[in-house]
Design an enzyme around this catalytic site. Sequence first.
Site, PDB file in Angstrom:
ATOM      1  N   CYS A   1       0.887  -1.167   0.000  1.00 18.02           N
ATOM      2  CA  CYS A   1       0.000   0.000   0.000  1.00 18.02           C
ATOM      3  C   CYS A   1       0.924   1.216   0.000  1.00 18.02           C
ATOM      4  O   CYS A   1       2.124   1.079  -0.218  1.00 18.02           O
ATOM      5  CB  CYS A   1      -0.949  -0.014   1.202  1.00 18.02           C
ATOM      6  N   ARG A   2       0.416   2.363   0.238  1.00 19.60           N
ATOM      7  CA  ARG A   2       1.239   3.571   0.181  1.00 19.60           C
ATOM      8  C   ARG A   2       2.330   3.581   1.255  1.00 19.60           C
ATOM      9  O   ARG A   2       3.480   3.864   0.980  1.00 19.60           O
ATOM     10  CB  ARG A   2       0.338   4.808   0.303  1.00 19.60           C
TER      11      ARG A   2
END
Length: 137
Positions: free
Chosen positions: A97-98
Site C-alpha cells: 500500500c502507500r
Amino acid sequence: MLQFVINNWYLFVALAVILFLLATGPISQQMYGIRNANAAQAIQLLNRENGVVVDVCEPKEFSAGHVPNAINLPLSSLKDQLRNLEKHKNKPIIVSCRSGNRSLKAAVILRKHGFATVYNLAGGLQAWERDNLPLEK
C-alpha cells in the site's frame, strides 16, 4: 506515586489504550506468520519464486503509481475479491500500500483465508520509491 496515579487515572487509561493499539499490528503479524520484506527482498521473491504483488490501495491511488505488474484489490473490498487471487494461493504474496499500514491488515486477511506465504512490503510504496525502483502508472 500511588496518589498521582489515582488523581490522574484517565491519563493511565489513555496510555494503556495507546500501547494496546501500537502493539496490535506487530502481535497480529507475528501470530499469523506474516513477514516483512523490504524492496530488495520483494524483487527477489518476484524474480526467483514467481511472487505476486497485491496492492491494496484504492483505484485512484493505484493509478497514480504502483509496483509493476501489481494486482489492485482495494482493502475495502478485499474479502469480496479473494477469488481473483485463488490461482496464486501457493505463491509468495507481497502485499503493498502507500505506507505499509493497510497492507498489514490485508496480509492478515490473506493468511486467514489460507494463503501460504504472505509478506508485507516494509515501508510500502514510499520505501519502493525511496529506493528508486520503477513505478507503473
